[in-house]
Scaffold this motif. Structure first.
Motif, PDB file in Angstrom:
ATOM      1  N   SER A   1      19.649   5.158  -7.537  1.00 16.74           N
ATOM      2  CA  SER A   1      18.355   4.555  -7.866  1.00 16.74           C
ATOM      3  C   SER A   1      17.257   5.042  -6.929  1.00 16.74           C
ATOM      4  CB  SER A   1      18.451   3.029  -7.791  1.00 16.74           C
ATOM      5  OG  SER A   1      19.401   2.531  -8.687  1.00 16.74           O
ATOM      6  N   SER A   2      17.590   5.194  -5.658  1.00 16.05           N
ATOM      7  CA  SER A   2      16.590   5.621  -4.679  1.00 16.05           C
ATOM      8  C   SER A   2      16.134   7.050  -4.923  1.00 16.05           C
ATOM      9  CB  SER A   2      17.149   5.474  -3.257  1.00 16.05           C
ATOM     10  OG  SER A   2      17.486   4.135  -2.981  1.00 16.05           O
ATOM     11  N   PHE A   3      17.077   7.938  -5.189  1.00 16.46           N
ATOM     12  CA  PHE A   3      16.701   9.328  -5.483  1.00 16.46           C
ATOM     13  C   PHE A   3      15.876   9.405  -6.765  1.00 16.46           C
ATOM     14  CE2 PHE A   3      20.045  10.632  -2.458  1.00 16.46           C
ATOM     15  CZ  PHE A   3      19.367  11.644  -1.802  1.00 16.46           C
ATOM     16  N   ARG A   4      16.257   8.617  -7.765  1.00 20.30           N
ATOM     17  CA  ARG A   4      15.491   8.613  -9.010  1.00 20.30           C
ATOM     18  C   ARG A   4      14.074   8.105  -8.761  1.00 20.30           C
ATOM     19  NH1 ARG A   4      18.483   5.229 -11.858  1.00 20.30           N
ATOM     20  NH2 ARG A   4      19.864   6.843 -12.648  1.00 20.30           N
ATOM     21  N   GLY A   5      13.950   7.032  -7.976  1.00 15.45           N
ATOM     22  CA  GLY A   5      12.624   6.495  -7.678  1.00 15.45           C
ATOM     23  C   GLY A   5      11.786   7.424  -6.826  1.00 15.45           C
ATOM     24  N   ALA A   6      12.446   8.224  -5.990  1.00 17.55           N
ATOM     25  CA  ALA A   6      11.715   9.119  -5.097  1.00 17.55           C
ATOM     26  C   ALA A   6      11.157  10.332  -5.830  1.00 17.55           C
ATOM     27  CB  ALA A   6      12.621   9.571  -3.951  1.00 17.55           C
ATOM     28  N   PHE A   7      11.925  10.884  -6.750  1.00 14.44           N
ATOM     29  CA  PHE A   7      11.536  12.167  -7.333  1.00 14.44           C
ATOM     30  C   PHE A   7      11.408  12.147  -8.856  1.00 14.44           C
ATOM     31  CE2 PHE A   7      13.908  13.061  -3.386  1.00 14.44           C
ATOM     32  CZ  PHE A   7      12.892  13.666  -2.667  1.00 14.44           C
ATOM     33  N   GLY A   8      11.577  10.980  -9.462  1.00 11.04           N
ATOM     34  CA  GLY A   8      11.566  10.932 -10.917  1.00 11.04           C
ATOM     35  C   GLY A   8      10.193  10.819 -11.544  1.00 11.04           C
ATOM     36  N   GLU A   9       9.169  10.415 -10.773  1.00  6.73           N
ATOM     37  CA  GLU A   9       7.855  10.164 -11.363  1.00  6.73           C
ATOM     38  C   GLU A   9       6.914  11.354 -11.288  1.00  6.73           C
ATOM     39  OE1 GLU A   9       6.058   6.671  -9.821  1.00  6.73           O
ATOM     40  OE2 GLU A   9       7.701   5.363 -10.414  1.00  6.73           O
ATOM     41  N   GLY A  10       7.231  12.327 -10.472  1.00  9.65           N
ATOM     42  CA  GLY A  10       6.383  13.504 -10.377  1.00  9.65           C
ATOM     43  C   GLY A  10       5.202  13.366  -9.446  1.00  9.65           C
ATOM     44  N   ARG A  11       5.105  12.259  -8.718  1.00 10.65           N
ATOM     45  CA  ARG A  11       4.009  12.078  -7.761  1.00 10.65           C
ATOM     46  C   ARG A  11       4.575  11.903  -6.357  1.00 10.65           C
ATOM     47  NH1 ARG A  11       0.514   7.260  -9.555  1.00 10.65           N
ATOM     48  NH2 ARG A  11       2.313   6.630 -10.771  1.00 10.65           N
ATOM     49  N   PHE A  12       3.765  12.268  -5.378  1.00  8.36           N
ATOM     50  CA  PHE A  12       4.135  12.140  -3.961  1.00  8.36           C
ATOM     51  C   PHE A  12       5.434  12.888  -3.647  1.00  8.36           C
ATOM     52  CE2 PHE A  12       1.726   8.250  -4.975  1.00  8.36           C
ATOM     53  CZ  PHE A  12       0.696   8.355  -4.059  1.00  8.36           C
ATOM     54  N   ARG A  13       5.696  13.976  -4.361  1.00  8.75           N
ATOM     55  CA  ARG A  13       6.990  14.629  -4.180  1.00  8.75           C
ATOM     56  C   ARG A  13       7.129  15.283  -2.811  1.00  8.75           C
ATOM     57  NH1 ARG A  13       8.950  17.355  -9.911  1.00  8.75           N
ATOM     58  NH2 ARG A  13       9.565  15.375 -10.879  1.00  8.75           N
ATOM     59  N   THR A  14       6.059  15.903  -2.331  1.00 10.18           N
ATOM     60  CA  THR A  14       6.140  16.526  -1.004  1.00 10.18           C
ATOM     61  C   THR A  14       6.294  15.463   0.077  1.00 10.18           C
ATOM     62  OG1 THR A  14       4.727  18.324  -1.796  1.00 10.18           O
ATOM     63  CG2 THR A  14       4.999  18.110   0.589  1.00 10.18           C
ATOM     64  N   GLY A  15       5.528  14.394  -0.037  1.00  6.94           N
ATOM     65  CA  GLY A  15       5.663  13.294   0.913  1.00  6.94           C
ATOM     66  C   GLY A  15       7.035  12.661   0.842  1.00  6.94           C
ATOM     67  N   ALA A  16       7.569  12.513  -0.380  1.00  9.25           N
ATOM     68  CA  ALA A  16       8.895  11.919  -0.538  1.00  9.25           C
ATOM     69  C   ALA A  16       9.966  12.809   0.079  1.00  9.25           C
ATOM     70  CB  ALA A  16       9.189  11.679  -2.024  1.00  9.25           C
ATOM     71  N   LEU A  17       9.848  14.132  -0.132  1.00 10.09           N
ATOM     72  CA  LEU A  17      10.818  15.050   0.472  1.00 10.09           C
ATOM     73  C   LEU A  17      10.744  14.986   1.995  1.00 10.09           C
ATOM     74  CD1 LEU A  17      12.953  17.237   0.140  1.00 10.09           C
ATOM     75  CD2 LEU A  17      11.103  18.928   0.094  1.00 10.09           C
ATOM     76  N   THR A  18       9.526  14.902   2.513  1.00  8.10           N
ATOM     77  CA  THR A  18       9.363  14.776   3.966  1.00  8.10           C
ATOM     78  C   THR A  18      10.032  13.511   4.478  1.00  8.10           C
ATOM     79  OG1 THR A  18       7.236  15.941   3.838  1.00  8.10           O
ATOM     80  CG2 THR A  18       7.670  14.654   5.828  1.00  8.10           C
ATOM     81  N   ALA A  19       9.795  12.395   3.800  1.00  2.29           N
ATOM     82  CA  ALA A  19      10.409  11.131   4.209  1.00  2.29           C
ATOM     83  C   ALA A  19      11.923  11.206   4.145  1.00  2.29           C
ATOM     84  CB  ALA A  19       9.895   9.998   3.323  1.00  2.29           C
TER      85      ALA A  19
ATOM     86  N   TRP B   1       0.824  -1.208   0.000  1.00  2.00           N
ATOM     87  CA  TRP B   1       0.000   0.000   0.000  1.00  2.00           C
ATOM     88  C   TRP B   1       0.860   1.260   0.000  1.00  2.00           C
ATOM     89  CZ3 TRP B   1      -0.282   3.797   3.820  1.00  2.00           C
ATOM     90  CH2 TRP B   1      -1.289   4.765   3.627  1.00  2.00           C
ATOM     91  N   LEU B   2       2.036   1.210   0.610  1.00  2.00           N
ATOM     92  CA  LEU B   2       2.879   2.398   0.719  1.00  2.00           C
ATOM     93  C   LEU B   2       3.274   2.908  -0.667  1.00  2.00           C
ATOM     94  CD1 LEU B   2       5.293   1.350   3.609  1.00  2.00           C
ATOM     95  CD2 LEU B   2       3.642   3.230   3.682  1.00  2.00           C
ATOM     96  N   PRO B   3       3.145   4.210  -0.924  1.00  2.00           N
ATOM     97  CA  PRO B   3       3.579   4.757  -2.214  1.00  2.00           C
ATOM     98  C   PRO B   3       5.082   4.549  -2.412  1.00  2.00           C
ATOM     99  CG  PRO B   3       2.193   6.322  -1.023  1.00  2.00           C
ATOM    100  CD  PRO B   3       2.521   5.231  -0.060  1.00  2.00           C
ATOM    101  N   GLN B   4       5.447   4.056  -3.566  1.00  2.00           N
ATOM    102  CA  GLN B   4       6.844   3.727  -3.804  1.00  2.00           C
ATOM    103  C   GLN B   4       7.769   4.945  -3.719  1.00  2.00           C
ATOM    104  OE1 GLN B   4       7.525   1.080  -7.076  1.00  2.00           O
ATOM    105  NE2 GLN B   4       9.701   1.561  -7.169  1.00  2.00           N
ATOM    106  N   PRO B   5       7.398   6.150  -4.227  1.00  2.00           N
ATOM    107  CA  PRO B   5       8.312   7.286  -4.075  1.00  2.00           C
ATOM    108  C   PRO B   5       8.654   7.599  -2.625  1.00  2.00           C
ATOM    109  CG  PRO B   5       6.644   7.778  -5.720  1.00  2.00           C
ATOM    110  CD  PRO B   5       6.222   6.499  -5.061  1.00  2.00           C
ATOM    111  N   ILE B   6       7.693   7.424  -1.724  1.00  2.00           N
ATOM    112  CA  ILE B   6       7.963   7.694  -0.310  1.00  2.00           C
ATOM    113  C   ILE B   6       8.910   6.638   0.257  1.00  2.00           C
ATOM    114  CG2 ILE B   6       6.878   7.789   1.981  1.00  2.00           C
ATOM    115  CD1 ILE B   6       4.458   9.112   0.659  1.00  2.00           C
ATOM    116  N   VAL B   7       8.722   5.386  -0.142  1.00  2.00           N
ATOM    117  CA  VAL B   7       9.627   4.327   0.311  1.00  2.00           C
ATOM    118  C   VAL B   7      11.044   4.591  -0.213  1.00  2.00           C
ATOM    119  CG1 VAL B   7      10.134   1.862   0.211  1.00  2.00           C
ATOM    120  CG2 VAL B   7       7.765   2.634   0.443  1.00  2.00           C
ATOM    121  N   MET B   8      11.148   4.982  -1.492  1.00  2.00           N
ATOM    122  CA  MET B   8      12.465   5.253  -2.071  1.00  2.00           C
ATOM    123  C   MET B   8      13.149   6.426  -1.374  1.00  2.00           C
ATOM    124  SD  MET B   8      12.957   2.987  -4.391  1.00  2.00           S
ATOM    125  CE  MET B   8      12.092   1.942  -3.226  1.00  2.00           C
ATOM    126  N   ALA B   9      12.376   7.452  -1.025  1.00  2.00           N
ATOM    127  CA  ALA B   9      12.957   8.600  -0.324  1.00  2.00           C
ATOM    128  C   ALA B   9      13.440   8.194   1.064  1.00  2.00           C
ATOM    129  CB  ALA B   9      11.914   9.721  -0.223  1.00  2.00           C
TER     130      ALA B   9
END
Length: 440
Positions: A380-398, A163-171
């Protein structure tokens, strides 16, 4: 009772009759394993996957895992009055069973999953040794292992992980592992020649002999520099010579369970397993998270028999064995975990002798080798966190929370990074959750 399966169904999915009206749900990573995983199949394929890259990555991961983390246990236990025989038995439990976890999961799923023990858990435990008798602490270890096992068998961990959004996990992974990158710079301040030599070895091997992991070149060059500059240390430890493991009889104390057992279980799941899961996702694997949790629970029941605080899937060493440093072929990287597992078992059996050798290594050399080995995973983790354009604020927080190292309630920052990232995204990026679910 049978562990819930994580394996995706084989065969192509039926195509929908019409295109979906909304953007597609977040794609699952490709599973980079051969069909029909199994231990026999893993063993059959192992010889052709043992190469300089996989062997080198396994050795580098073992050097990292058998130096600083071992000293946390040894020095902390000795400072709290445990005798050398009990300390050696503790080391036996966490390294032998941790190594067996690597061998089982790597061969069973043909993925570079590494078993070890919780380093934050070791810090938590040695801090409690002055408060509770060792037998009560061992009883708390067993309760922690049982909790992890039950959660793994329930399938709940797998459900939450999917269930966890992948960009947040990658961040979260990027933030948790970035300290290894900054550790290279910090080490250069105190041992510039060793670090410079290690970096040079890394760059030369990466450029001219790409079949061998650059981190192995860093290790060799750093060892030469340490020998020339007199950087090797001689440190007396509480473990001396070979000692047979001791069976430790537990007692159960509610206060010890609340202070040690429950936080340790949370650390195993929310820090170690979550990091390993995210690292494997970042490298394109579909990790068997329920099985990883179940095996970590079993390890948490076996290691305490000889005084070990737990044996579970480990995040940082999984990162070393699963990243590009372990070779260009993702299907071969499980061999790195097998090498690491064999070395861990040997270290645990020969703890009294091996500890003397690894404590001589300069800490700066271990730091720079670990940091260089993490480069591919961090990218790879930074690319997965911020490369898709979704959950960016949540990813930055994580990312920020994981980098902070905060540990409220004794639970380390990766757990809080996931909690904070999801909470922030739910408030400011609800549309991303709807798109991910295919409902808006």
């Amino acid at each position: 009772m049978t562990a819930p399966t994580d394996e995706p169904a084989e065969g192509p999915a039926a195509a929908p009759p019409t295109p979906p009206p909304t953007p597609p749900a977040e794609p699952r990573p490709t599973r980079r394993v051969e069909p029909g995983p199994g231990i026999r199949s893993g063993l059959r394929g192992l010889p052709r996957r043992l190469n300089p890259a996989t062997v080198g990555a396994g050795v580098v991961a073992a050097v990292f895992g058998c130096t600083g983390p071992a000293l946390i246990v040894i020095d902390g236990a000795a400072a709290n009055g445990l005798d050398g025989r009990l300390i050696a038995s503790w080391i036996f439990g966490i390294y032998v069973f941790g190594g067996l976890i690597s061998l089982f999961l790597a061969l069973r799923y043909r993925m570079p999953v590494v078993g070890a023990f919780s380093i934050p858990g070791a810090v938590l435990v040695v801090g409690a040794l002055g408060t509770f008798p060792f037998s009560a602490v061992v009883g708390a270890f067993l309760v922690a292992g049982l909790l992890v096992l039950v959660l793994g068998l329930s399938g709940l961990i797998g459900t939450v992980s999917r269930w966890l959004p992948q960009p947040i996990v990658m961040a979260m992974i990027a933030g948790a592992l970035i300290r290894f990158g900054t550790g290279v710079v910090t080490a250069a301040q105190s041992a510039p020649w060793i670090v410079a030599s290690a970096v040079a070895g890394f760059l030369l091997l990466s450029r001219f002999v790409p079949a061998v992991p650059g981190a192995l070149g860093a290790l060799v060059a750093g060892l030469v520099a340490a020998a020339v500059t007199g950087g090797f240390a001689s440190q007396a430890t509480a473990v001396d010579g070979w000692t047979a493991p001791v069976l430790v009889a537990p007692t159960f104390d509610l206060a010890a369970i609340l202070a040690v057992g429950i936080p340790l279980a949370v650390l195993v799941i929310a820090a170690e397993n979550a990091q390993a899961y995210g690292v494997l996702l970042s490298q394109g694997y579909r990790p068997p998270i329920n099985a990883m949790t179940v095996v970590s629970g079993v390890g948490g029941l076996l290691a305490p028999l000889t005084g070990g605080h737990n044996a579970n899937v480990a995040g940082p060493m999984t990162a070393i064995c699963s990243g590009p440093q372990a070779g260009p072929d993702p299907e071969a990287r499980y061999a790195a975990s097998v090498v690491n597992g064999v070395l861990f078992v040997a270290f645990g059996v020969l703890a009294g002798i091996a500890v003397t050798a690894v404590t001589a290594l300069p800490t700066e050399l271990v730091a720079v080798v670990a940091g260089l080995a993490m480069i591919g995973v961090l990218v790879s983790s930074f690319r997965g966190a911020f490369g898709e354009g979704r959950f960016r604020t949540g990813a930055l927080t994580a990312l920020v929370v994981a980098m902070s190292g905060v540990a409220p309630l004794g639970i380390s920052s990766p757990f809080w990074a996931l909690v904070a990232g999801v909470a922030i995204s739910a408030v400011v990026e609800p549309g991303d959750f709807r798109v991910r679910a295919g409902t808006g």
